[in-house]
Design a protein around this motif. Structure first.
Motif, mmCIF file in Angstrom:
data_model
loop_
_atom_site.group_PDB
_atom_site.id
_atom_site.type_symbol
_atom_site.label_atom_id
_atom_site.label_comp_id
_atom_site.label_asym_id
_atom_site.label_seq_id
_atom_site.Cartn_x
_atom_site.Cartn_y
_atom_site.Cartn_z
ATOM 1 N N THR B 109 1.823 26.319 7.573
ATOM 2 C CA THR B 109 0.734 26.153 6.614
ATOM 3 C C THR B 109 1.349 25.901 5.242
ATOM 4 N N VAL B 110 0.872 24.876 4.546
ATOM 5 C CA VAL B 110 1.346 24.599 3.189
ATOM 6 C C VAL B 110 0.226 24.926 2.208
ATOM 7 N N LEU B 111 0.542 25.783 1.234
ATOM 8 C CA LEU B 111 -0.426 26.162 0.202
ATOM 9 C C LEU B 111 -0.273 25.216 -0.982
ATOM 10 N N THR B 112 -1.359 24.596 -1.403
ATOM 11 C CA THR B 112 -1.281 23.552 -2.425
ATOM 12 C C THR B 112 -2.553 23.537 -3.259
ATOM 13 N N ASN B 113 -2.459 22.898 -4.436
ATOM 14 C CA ASN B 113 -3.704 22.658 -5.174
ATOM 15 C C ASN B 113 -4.266 21.272 -4.851
ATOM 16 N N GLY B 114 -3.550 20.521 -4.031
ATOM 17 C CA GLY B 114 -4.082 19.270 -3.503
ATOM 18 C C GLY B 114 -4.004 18.078 -4.445
ATOM 19 N N ILE B 115 -3.679 18.328 -5.721
ATOM 20 C CA ILE B 115 -3.779 17.260 -6.724
ATOM 21 C C ILE B 115 -2.752 16.150 -6.496
ATOM 22 N N LEU B 116 -1.564 16.533 -6.008
ATOM 23 C CA LEU B 116 -0.503 15.524 -5.845
ATOM 24 C C LEU B 116 -0.569 14.807 -4.492
ATOM 25 N N ILE B 117 -1.557 15.150 -3.695
ATOM 26 C CA ILE B 117 -1.679 14.488 -2.383
ATOM 27 C C ILE B 117 -2.412 13.162 -2.569
ATOM 28 N N ASP B 118 -1.614 12.112 -2.731
ATOM 29 C CA ASP B 118 -2.208 10.781 -2.914
ATOM 30 C C ASP B 118 -2.484 10.148 -1.544
ATOM 31 N N GLU B 119 -2.971 8.924 -1.549
ATOM 32 C CA GLU B 119 -3.339 8.236 -0.296
ATOM 33 C C GLU B 119 -2.185 8.214 0.697
ATOM 34 N N GLU B 120 -1.010 7.854 0.178
ATOM 35 C CA GLU B 120 0.141 7.684 1.054
ATOM 36 C C GLU B 120 0.560 9.030 1.669
ATOM 37 N N MET B 121 0.596 10.050 0.833
ATOM 38 C CA MET B 121 0.968 11.384 1.327
ATOM 39 C C MET B 121 -0.085 11.900 2.316
ATOM 40 N N ALA B 122 -1.353 11.673 2.000
ATOM 41 C CA ALA B 122 -2.426 12.144 2.893
ATOM 42 C C ALA B 122 -2.291 11.486 4.271
ATOM 43 N N ALA B 123 -1.929 10.186 4.274
ATOM 44 C CA ALA B 123 -1.767 9.478 5.554
ATOM 45 C C ALA B 123 -0.578 10.052 6.328
ATOM 46 N N TRP B 124 0.507 10.327 5.610
ATOM 47 C CA TRP B 124 1.698 10.910 6.262
ATOM 48 C C TRP B 124 1.363 12.283 6.844
ATOM 49 N N LEU B 125 0.658 13.096 6.061
ATOM 50 C CA LEU B 125 0.290 14.430 6.528
ATOM 51 C C LEU B 125 -0.622 14.340 7.749
ATOM 52 N N GLY B 126 -1.547 13.366 7.723
ATOM 53 C CA GLY B 126 -2.438 13.160 8.860
ATOM 54 C C GLY B 126 -1.654 12.834 10.125
ATOM 55 N N ASP B 127 -0.626 11.999 9.979
ATOM 56 C CA ASP B 127 0.229 11.671 11.137
ATOM 57 C C ASP B 127 0.915 12.922 11.672
ATOM 58 N N ARG B 128 1.473 13.703 10.779
ATOM 59 C CA ARG B 128 2.164 14.929 11.197
ATOM 60 C C ARG B 128 1.182 15.875 11.906
ATOM 61 N N PHE B 129 -0.007 15.970 11.326
ATOM 62 C CA PHE B 129 -1.031 16.858 11.894
ATOM 63 C C PHE B 129 -1.306 16.483 13.352
ATOM 64 N N ARG B 130 -1.425 15.188 13.613
ATOM 65 C CA ARG B 130 -1.764 14.737 14.967
ATOM 66 C C ARG B 130 -0.571 14.815 15.917
ATOM 67 N N GLU B 131 0.628 14.542 15.385
ATOM 68 C CA GLU B 131 1.791 14.403 16.271
ATOM 69 C C GLU B 131 2.539 15.695 16.545
ATOM 70 N N SER B 132 2.404 16.670 15.653
ATOM 71 C CA SER B 132 3.261 17.846 15.799
ATOM 72 C C SER B 132 2.824 18.682 16.996
ATOM 73 N N ARG B 133 3.812 19.313 17.600
ATOM 74 C CA ARG B 133 3.562 20.157 18.765
ATOM 75 C C ARG B 133 2.815 21.417 18.351
ATOM 76 N N TYR B 134 3.128 21.909 17.170
ATOM 77 C CA TYR B 134 2.508 23.137 16.677
ATOM 78 C C TYR B 134 1.460 22.818 15.613
ATOM 79 N N SER B 135 0.607 23.803 15.358
ATOM 80 C CA SER B 135 -0.477 23.609 14.401
ATOM 81 C C SER B 135 0.081 23.414 12.990
ATOM 82 N N PHE B 136 -0.514 22.479 12.264
ATOM 83 C CA PHE B 136 -0.094 22.187 10.888
ATOM 84 C C PHE B 136 -1.339 22.276 10.017
#
Lengths: 263, 304
Positions: B109-136
């Motif tokens: 789990t990553v604790l964040t204020n979300g402000i620096l999550i731009d489009e590109e980062m959000a897409a990368w995080l979405g990929d990790r969320f779907r692909e990772s074996r463990y919960s993200f």
């Protein structure tokens, strides 16, 4: 040659129809002993209908789940303590209904049930628990259990094969060293995957090795829905029975399992 | 749970301020916290219990090597889950490598204020969320259901920026946990909670996930809301087995660039530092800080 078979299940949730179907299925496949890992109540209709199928049955061993502990001790709620007021609302309806409609003699029976079973199957030391070997109410979700964590649980519990329930979603994992953890899911409610079937674990012991299969069981879910409506249980619960998707108390789901569901 | 009775509180208030603190064993290392960006943050929220901000380098950023080392050591202990915090984790130039490093071994789990999550980062995080074996999981902090309410704590114009970050995560398939610090007590009550659920549903998050946390009266929050009273300390005998289990420090440790600590709350308390690395931090701890009292009385856990 066929090996020796056993069945392990949990999460009955007042569903006497799926309980009957599961017991029939397991026995017809040759299971010699059946193990119920607890949580007889909650969710479904007519709580007292499950007990004749569970009590004083020669081939069946029953353990206490956290819900059984609450009902057996006549506590005020299921102690889930959700953040979302909506979840608390539905959890309380389910709990109050079960508490009110479970006979005293069954409450007393729930109160005195054991908390774990140990067996030796083949060359495996087997431990069965409701939530985890450490705590009756610990959730072991597939996406939240690293291999290293499971290995440490097994080592601490001096077991090679662990069966749990409590989450309602089945999974199994064999660790690189051959030890294994199985969450048998629940037989009282479908596993939030859009299918109306429920799940239990069928075990086969052969040549000192143990194989475990997660078995889906179909039952008359339309009839259960009818009974639930007759008992005026929330339509949200009925929807789960008819669609296979969970509709309430979703807060406990980890991100991955939550994303796999409809709600 | 860990609640003291009114009579206990009154008795406590009358006693002199000398304490014999309870000692708590580490039952099992379930949770490893990593202060990946130290005390560096793009915001300077008024309730921050470690006074993070753009100019606070009291704890430096961790290196990827330090993160890897702590993760590996925790895996040896049979760790169950990882949490990244700061500061603002997305200020770290190697945050992606760090996320991959943790997710390979367990849920994160990553604790964040979300402000620096731009489009590109959000897409990368979405990929990790779907692909990772463990919960993200992502946990985004928000402190009000209106700009006025939130910005008074987190800074001007942050309300919209935070919610835009949440929108981007949502568009990429991630349903973050919105974390609310209940500086105003009514936010934690049922009607206050309901307002957050409604706000998020109105933004298109049909299945809002929320966590409410009590404030700790240390760091910048001490100046905002006042500090602890003398009686707000735990004493030997306060903890039964259930209370011990509910305290997250019976199953967690925190690692920063400066060393290892019992929990995320106490990293600015010099006496709380347990040593250079996780190896030094598997010992029992003494619950002698007033913040321990908040965890006990409020039933706080930093875990989701």
């Amino acid at each position: 040659m066929k090996g020796t078979r056993f069945a392990v299940f949990g999460g009955v949730y007042n569903n006497h129809l799926s309980l009957k179907a599961t017991l029939d299925d397991a026995r017809s496949r040759g299971a010699q002993e059946l193990f119920c890992l607890g949580d007889m109540g909650g969710f479904g209709p007519n709580p007292d209908r499950v007990f004749p199928l569970l009590r004083d049955v020669d081939d069946l061993y029953v353990m206490q789940g956290n819900y059984d502990h609450s009902i057996g001790n006549r506590l005020d709620d299921c102690a889930c303590g959700y953040t979302d007021p909506r979840d608390n609302h539905f959890a309380q309806i389910s709990y109050d209904y079960t508490l009110e409609n479970t006979a005293d003699t069954h409450k007393d029976w729930l109160k005195q049930l054991p908390g774990t079973f140990r067996k030796t199957w083949g060359r495996r030391r087997v431990l069965m628990a409701h939530g985890s070997p450490r705590r009756i109410n610990e959730f072991l979700w597939e996406s939240m259990c690293p291999d290293a964590f499971l290995a440490s649980l097994l080592t601490d519990a001096e077991a090679d094969l662990l069966f749990v329930t409590h989450t309602g979603i089945p999974w199994k994992r064999r660790l690189p060293d051959g030890r294994m953890v199985v969450n048998v899911g629940a037989i009282g409610r479908p596993a939030n995957h859009g299918q109306t079937t429920v799940d239990y674990a069928l075990v086969e012991v052969k040549d000192r090795e143990v194989e475990v299969s997660i078995m889906p069981v179909a039952y008359d879910h339309q009839e259960l829905a009818r009974e639930m409506r007759e008992e005026k249980l929330p339509e949200e619960f009925v929807e789960t029975v008819l669609t296979g998707w969970w509709t309430t108390c979703l807060e406990v789901l980890p991100a991955k399992e939550r994303a796999a569901g409809k709600y | 749970m860990g609640l003291l009775s009114a009579r206990d509180l009154i008795r406590r208030a009358k006693e002199p301020a000398t304490y014999d603190s309870p000692v708590l064993e580490l039952e099992h290392l379930d949770t490893l916290w990593l202060q990946v960006t130290g005390t560096l943050c793009n915001l300077a929220c008024l309730h921050c219990f470690i006074s993070c901000g753009p100019n606070n380098d009291s704890h430096d950023m961790m290196s990827l090597g330090q993160v890897q080392e702590a993760v590996d050591r925790a895996v040896e202990e049979g760790v169950k889950e990882f949490y990244f915090t700061g500061g603002e984790p997305f200020m770290h130039p190697q945050i992606r490598e760090m996320i991959d490093c943790a997710l390979e071994h367990g849920p994160l789990t990553v604790l964040t204020n979300g402000i620096l999550i731009d489009e590109e980062m959000a897409a990368w995080l979405g990929d990790r969320f779907r692909e990772s074996r463990y919960s993200f999981d992502l946990r985004v902090s928000l402190d009000g259901t209106t700009a006025a309410e939130n910005d008074a704590i987190r800074g001007r114009h942050t309300f919209e920026k935070i919610l835009s970050g949440v929108d981007r995560l949502h568009q990429n398939g991630i349903n973050p946990v919105i974390t609310v610090t209940t500086c105003h007590a009514e936010l934690g009550a049922e009607a206050g909670r309901q307002r957050f659920f409604e706000l998020l549903r109105s933004r298109g998050l049909e299945r809002p996930r929320l966590k409410f946390l009590a404030p700790f009266k240390i760091g910048r929050e001490e100046r905002r809301g006042g500090g602890y009273e003398d009686y707000e300390r735990l004493k030997k005998g306060d903890l039964n087995e259930e209370a011990k289990e509910s305290l997250q420090c019976s199953s967690c440790r925190m690692v920063t660039a400066k060393g290892a600590y019992p929990c995320p709350i106490l990293i600015e308390v010099e006496e709380a530092r347990m040593g250079d690395s996780l190896d030094d931090a598997l010992e029992p701890i003494e619950l002698n800080h007033p913040a321990c009292y908040t965890c006990f009385v409020e039933g706080v856990t930093c875990r989701t």
